[in-house]
Design a protein around this motif. Structure first.
Motif, PDB file in Angstrom:
ATOM      1  N   HIS A  93       0.850  -1.181   0.000  1.00  0.00           N
ATOM      2  CA  HIS A  93       0.000   0.000   0.000  1.00  0.00           C
ATOM      3  C   HIS A  93       0.892   1.240   0.000  1.00  0.00           C
ATOM      4  CE1 HIS A  93      -3.611  -2.387   1.259  1.00  0.00           C
ATOM      5  NE2 HIS A  93      -2.678  -3.132   1.841  1.00  0.00           N
ATOM      6  N   VAL A  94       0.926   1.952  -1.108  1.00  0.00           N
ATOM      7  CA  VAL A  94       1.665   3.213  -1.188  1.00  0.00           C
ATOM      8  C   VAL A  94       0.691   4.307  -0.772  1.00  0.00           C
ATOM      9  CG1 VAL A  94       2.938   4.800  -2.667  1.00  0.00           C
ATOM     10  CG2 VAL A  94       3.125   2.330  -3.040  1.00  0.00           C
ATOM     11  N   GLY A 135       6.856   6.777  -0.748  1.00  0.00           N
ATOM     12  CA  GLY A 135       6.321   5.559  -1.347  1.00  0.00           C
ATOM     13  C   GLY A 135       7.134   5.046  -2.505  1.00  0.00           C
ATOM     14  N   ARG A 136       7.621   5.931  -3.343  1.00  0.00           N
ATOM     15  CA  ARG A 136       8.396   5.495  -4.502  1.00  0.00           C
ATOM     16  C   ARG A 136       9.740   4.935  -4.071  1.00  0.00           C
ATOM     17  NH1 ARG A 136       8.776   8.520 -10.330  1.00  0.00           N
ATOM     18  NH2 ARG A 136      10.460   7.279 -11.226  1.00  0.00           N
ATOM     19  N   ARG A 175      -1.909   2.275  -4.932  1.00  0.00           N
ATOM     20  CA  ARG A 175      -1.442   3.658  -4.753  1.00  0.00           C
ATOM     21  C   ARG A 175      -2.630   4.509  -4.335  1.00  0.00           C
ATOM     22  NH1 ARG A 175      -1.111   7.849  -9.242  1.00  0.00           N
ATOM     23  NH2 ARG A 175      -3.203   8.054  -8.359  1.00  0.00           N
ATOM     24  N   THR A 194      -2.358  13.894  -5.414  1.00  0.00           N
ATOM     25  CA  THR A 194      -1.343  12.847  -5.499  1.00  0.00           C
ATOM     26  C   THR A 194       0.002  13.471  -5.867  1.00  0.00           C
ATOM     27  OG1 THR A 194      -2.962  11.193  -6.198  1.00  0.00           O
ATOM     28  CG2 THR A 194      -0.647  10.724  -6.674  1.00  0.00           C
ATOM     29  N   LEU A 223       4.503  10.186  -8.005  1.00  0.00           N
ATOM     30  CA  LEU A 223       3.752   8.929  -7.870  1.00  0.00           C
ATOM     31  C   LEU A 223       2.697   8.790  -8.962  1.00  0.00           C
ATOM     32  CD1 LEU A 223       3.152   8.833  -3.998  1.00  0.00           C
ATOM     33  CD2 LEU A 223       5.093   7.932  -5.293  1.00  0.00           C
ATOM     34  N   HIS A 252       4.502   4.070 -12.556  1.00  0.00           N
ATOM     35  CA  HIS A 252       3.617   2.940 -12.862  1.00  0.00           C
ATOM     36  C   HIS A 252       4.422   1.734 -13.355  1.00  0.00           C
ATOM     37  CE1 HIS A 252       0.575   5.835 -12.148  1.00  0.00           C
ATOM     38  NE2 HIS A 252       0.594   6.405 -13.340  1.00  0.00           N
ATOM     39  N   ALA A 275       5.680   0.000 -10.362  1.00  0.00           N
ATOM     40  CA  ALA A 275       4.637  -0.843  -9.772  1.00  0.00           C
ATOM     41  C   ALA A 275       4.505  -2.145 -10.550  1.00  0.00           C
ATOM     42  CB  ALA A 275       3.309  -0.090  -9.759  1.00  0.00           C
ATOM     43  N   TYR A 277      -2.743  -3.933 -10.028  1.00  0.00           N
ATOM     44  CA  TYR A 277      -2.356  -2.572  -9.657  1.00  0.00           C
ATOM     45  C   TYR A 277      -3.626  -1.747  -9.514  1.00  0.00           C
ATOM     46  CZ  TYR A 277       0.276   1.900 -10.097  1.00  0.00           C
ATOM     47  OH  TYR A 277       0.835   3.138  -9.896  1.00  0.00           O
ATOM     48  N   LEU A 289      -5.248   2.121  -8.279  1.00  0.00           N
ATOM     49  CA  LEU A 289      -4.949   3.516  -7.994  1.00  0.00           C
ATOM     50  C   LEU A 289      -6.226   4.254  -7.623  1.00  0.00           C
ATOM     51  CD1 LEU A 289      -3.371   2.624 -10.865  1.00  0.00           C
ATOM     52  CD2 LEU A 289      -2.252   4.798 -10.450  1.00  0.00           C
TER      53      LEU A 289
END
Length: 292
Positions: free
Chosen positions: A86-87, A139-140, A156, A164, A168, A174, A177, A187, A189
C-alpha cells in the motif's frame, strides 16, 4: 481523500485509546473524528483531508465508496492470502479489510509520516508484522527497494494534502509498480478528480503506457465519471503473465465485475477496452522530469 461513508451498523467491540481532538504528528495535523451515527466509526483526517474510515470492531468494513470499488476488483483474484503493498497507508482501512477477507496475507503499508503509522497501529488495533509491516518513507523510494515480482497487489492511494504527489503519477512510477508485481498481479490507484477529468485521463494514459498490452479498467460512480461532481475514480491494471497462464487472469471487462460494482451501495460503472480508449482520447502521458 474521499467522501464521508454511509451509515453502518455498530458492533460491541471496545473502543481503543483515540484522542478526542487533533494532534500534530511529524508536521501533519491528524484527527480521528467520531461518526455521530456510529460509536465505533472514525474518519481519519490528515491535514483536514479525509484519509480513512474505520470501524473498530469490524475490520472488514469499508466506508469509502472507492475502497468498496477496489475490494470488488480484488475479489476477482484467486482465493487465499495475498502479498499487498500500500503506497499511502494512512489508517490502513484497506489493509484491515484484506486481512479480514484473506487471513494469512502479508502486507506493507507505506506512509511518509512515521509518527502517524505508530499512532494508527495503536488507535485502530492494526495487525502486527509480518501480517502488516508499516514502513515510514517516500512511497516510490520504498517501492524501489522491494524485490521485483514480490507482490500480488500494489495499491497507490497517496495524497499530499489532497493531490497525489507528481512523482507517484508518472509512467515511470507505474512501470515500477508493474516491476513489483508478480505475473497476473493487480495494480490499483485512487484518483481524485473533477470535470473535465483531465487528471484521470492522463493517469490512464500513463498506466496504459507502463502496462502496454495489459488489461486496464476504470471504475467510478456515474456522477463522477460524467464530471458532475468532484470524486474518486479507481484505475485497475493487471500485470502480464505467460501465454499458458493467460486464461487464469481475471477479466476486468467481464460480467462478474460489472455486476459487482453495480451492486455496491453507490452503484458504479466500469470502462474497459474501446470505451476506455474513447474516454482517454488523446490525453498525454506523464513522465519524470529529465535528469539534470
Amino acid at each position: 481523500m474521499a467522501r464521508r461513508p454511509a451509515r453502518s451498523r455498530s458492533s460491541s467491540a471496545p473502543l481503543t485509546r483515540i484522542p478526542s481532538g487533533p494532534v500534530v504528528l511529524g508536521g501533519a495535523t491528524v484527527e480521528a473524528v467520531p461518526d455521530r451515527d456510529d460509536p465505533e466509526g472514525f474518519t481519519l483526517l490528515v491535514d483536514g483531508v479525509p484519509s480513512s474510515y474505520l470501524r473498530l470492531g469490524d475490520p472488514g468494513f469499508l466506508g469509502f465508496e472507492y475502497m468498496q470499488q477496489m475490494a470488488a476488483v480484488l475479489a476477482l483474484l484467486p482465493g487465499g492470502p495475498l502479498d499487498v503493498v500500500h503506497v499511502g497507508a494512512a489508517g490502513c482501512a484497506l489493509a484491515r479489510h484484506v486481512e479480514a477477507a484473506r487471513p494469512g496475507s502479508r502486507q506493507i503499508g507505506i506512509d511518509p509520516v512515521a509518527e502517524l503509522l505508530e499512532r494508527v497501529r495503536e488507535w485502530f488495533d492494526l495487525p502486527r508484522s509480518p501480517a502488516l509491516r508499516l514502513r515510514a518513507g517516500d512511497g516510490r523510494a520504498v517501492l524501489e527497494q522491494l524485490r521485483p515480482a514480490s507482490a500480488d497487489v500494489v495499491v497507490r492511494d497517496a495524497f499530499a494534502p489532497d493531490v497525489t504527489p507528481g512523482h507517484l503519477a508518472t509512467t515511470e512510477f507505474h512501470a515500477l509498480a508493474r516491476r513489483t508485481l508478480r505475473p497476473g498481479g493487480l495494480y490499483l490507484l485512487n484518483v481524485a478528480d473533477r470535470a473535465p477529468l483531465r487528471g484521470v485521463r492522463e493517469e490512464l494514459a500513463s498506466v496504459g503506457a507502463a502496462f502496454d498490452g495489459c488489461q486496464v479498467a476504470l471504475v467510478a460512480e456515474p456522477g463522477v465519471l460524467k464530471g458532475r461532481r468532484y470524486g474518486n475514480l479507481v484505475v485497475a491494471a493487471l500485470a502480464p503473465t505467460t501465454e499458458e497462464d493467460s486464461t487464469r487472469l481475471p477479466d476486468l471487462g467481464g460480467a462478474a465485475l460489472a455486476r459487482a460494482v453495480r451492486s455496491l451501495a453507490a452503484p458504479s460503472t466500469i470502462l474497459t477496452g474501446g470505451e476506455l480508449a474513447t474516454f482517454v482520447g488523446q490525453a498525454p502521458t506523464r513522465h519524470d522530469p529529465p535528469a539534470s
